[in-house]
Design a protein around this motif. Sequence first.
Motif, PDB file in Angstrom:
ATOM      1  N   THR A 157       3.742   6.254  -5.320  1.00 10.74           N
ATOM      2  CA  THR A 157       3.601   6.422  -6.769  1.00 10.74           C
ATOM      3  C   THR A 157       2.577   7.509  -7.074  1.00 10.74           C
ATOM      4  O   THR A 157       2.803   8.377  -7.930  1.00 10.74           O
ATOM      5  CB  THR A 157       3.190   5.093  -7.421  1.00 10.74           C
ATOM      6  OG1 THR A 157       4.176   4.103  -7.129  1.00 10.74           O
ATOM      7  CG2 THR A 157       3.038   5.245  -8.922  1.00 10.74           C
ATOM      8  N   VAL A 158       1.454   7.498  -6.385  1.00 10.64           N
ATOM      9  CA  VAL A 158       0.402   8.506  -6.591  1.00 10.64           C
ATOM     10  C   VAL A 158       0.920   9.884  -6.204  1.00 10.64           C
ATOM     11  O   VAL A 158       0.699  10.871  -6.926  1.00 10.64           O
ATOM     12  CB  VAL A 158      -0.875   8.142  -5.796  1.00 10.64           C
ATOM     13  CG1 VAL A 158      -1.861   9.296  -5.784  1.00 10.64           C
ATOM     14  CG2 VAL A 158      -1.515   6.900  -6.375  1.00 10.64           C
ATOM     15  N   ALA A 205       0.835  -1.199   0.000  1.00 11.30           N
ATOM     16  CA  ALA A 205       0.000   0.000   0.000  1.00 11.30           C
ATOM     17  C   ALA A 205       0.880   1.264   0.000  1.00 11.30           C
ATOM     18  O   ALA A 205       0.560   2.247  -0.650  1.00 11.30           O
ATOM     19  CB  ALA A 205      -0.945  -0.007   1.199  1.00 11.30           C
ATOM     20  N   TYR A 206       1.987   1.213   0.786  1.00 10.62           N
ATOM     21  CA  TYR A 206       2.863   2.358   0.863  1.00 10.62           C
ATOM     22  C   TYR A 206       3.492   2.669  -0.488  1.00 10.62           C
ATOM     23  O   TYR A 206       3.591   3.838  -0.889  1.00 10.62           O
ATOM     24  CB  TYR A 206       3.961   2.101   1.901  1.00 10.62           C
ATOM     25  CG  TYR A 206       4.907   3.258   2.061  1.00 10.62           C
ATOM     26  CD1 TYR A 206       4.506   4.423   2.707  1.00 10.62           C
ATOM     27  CD2 TYR A 206       6.194   3.202   1.544  1.00 10.62           C
ATOM     28  CE1 TYR A 206       5.365   5.491   2.840  1.00 10.62           C
ATOM     29  CE2 TYR A 206       7.061   4.268   1.670  1.00 10.62           C
ATOM     30  CZ  TYR A 206       6.648   5.408   2.332  1.00 10.62           C
ATOM     31  OH  TYR A 206       7.503   6.470   2.448  1.00 10.62           O
ATOM     32  N   GLY A 207       3.903   1.644  -1.238  1.00  7.89           N
ATOM     33  CA  GLY A 207       4.481   1.845  -2.568  1.00  7.89           C
ATOM     34  C   GLY A 207       3.485   2.473  -3.519  1.00  7.89           C
ATOM     35  O   GLY A 207       3.833   3.357  -4.310  1.00  7.89           O
ATOM     36  N   ALA A 217       2.966  15.306  -7.827  1.00  7.64           N
ATOM     37  CA  ALA A 217       4.006  16.343  -7.818  1.00  7.64           C
ATOM     38  C   ALA A 217       4.464  16.664  -9.240  1.00  7.64           C
ATOM     39  O   ALA A 217       4.662  17.828  -9.588  1.00  7.64           O
ATOM     40  CB  ALA A 217       5.184  15.904  -6.952  1.00  7.64           C
ATOM     41  N   ASP A 218       4.618  15.631 -10.068  1.00  5.40           N
ATOM     42  CA  ASP A 218       5.016  15.839 -11.467  1.00  5.40           C
ATOM     43  C   ASP A 218       3.949  16.625 -12.224  1.00  5.40           C
ATOM     44  O   ASP A 218       4.265  17.519 -13.020  1.00  5.40           O
ATOM     45  CB  ASP A 218       5.281  14.512 -12.168  1.00  5.40           C
ATOM     46  CG  ASP A 218       6.536  13.816 -11.659  1.00  5.40           C
ATOM     47  OD1 ASP A 218       7.358  14.481 -10.994  1.00  5.40           O
ATOM     48  OD2 ASP A 218       6.685  12.600 -11.929  1.00  5.40           O
TER      49      ASP A 218
END
Length: 181
Positions: free
Chosen positions: A7-8, A1-3, A13-14
């Motif tokens: 990613t989200v 879940a942390y990964g 941010a991008d």
Amino acid sequence: AYGGLMTVLNARADIEESLEDTRQLQMALFRLEQDIEQIRARPIRDDFGDPRPAVLLDELQRLEFTRGGRRNPMKLQISQLERVAYGLEDEALVRYAWATLDRVQDTTITKTILLDDVIDLNWRFLGAGSDWEDQWPIPDPTTGAPALTAPPPRVIELQIETRRWGELRALYRITSAESAT
């Protein structure tokens, strides 16, 4: 879940960075459009008292011109005309504005950075004929000197190369270049 969460968050941010870059580009091009479309056929005197044409591309590829429509919300006793220029300085598109049209050596100049990471900046001009010119005003064929009373061009083309967007081109039509006092 942390990964998945990381990613989200990284994607967000991008996207925010991309939106900020897009906003900066749009605001720079909008500011250019607002100034160029208000060009007036009012020559000036430079810091040394020498006459300069209403529109001038100088040796540093800086486009300098007189524009109308200066805002005056305080109803001060100032001209509605303003002298501005656009040029490339330290890989940034910069807008220069002078406090007065006819300058003296200590005339205040305001510099505003409009766009970062600019690699190259070029201008072209469409005058009364149908040929594009790389210089304005067009030099007199007999003397080689620029004509001080030359009318402004009909169209100005900006070619700009940025690290983020690559090569861009914008055309600005001048519709209100009548003589102004």
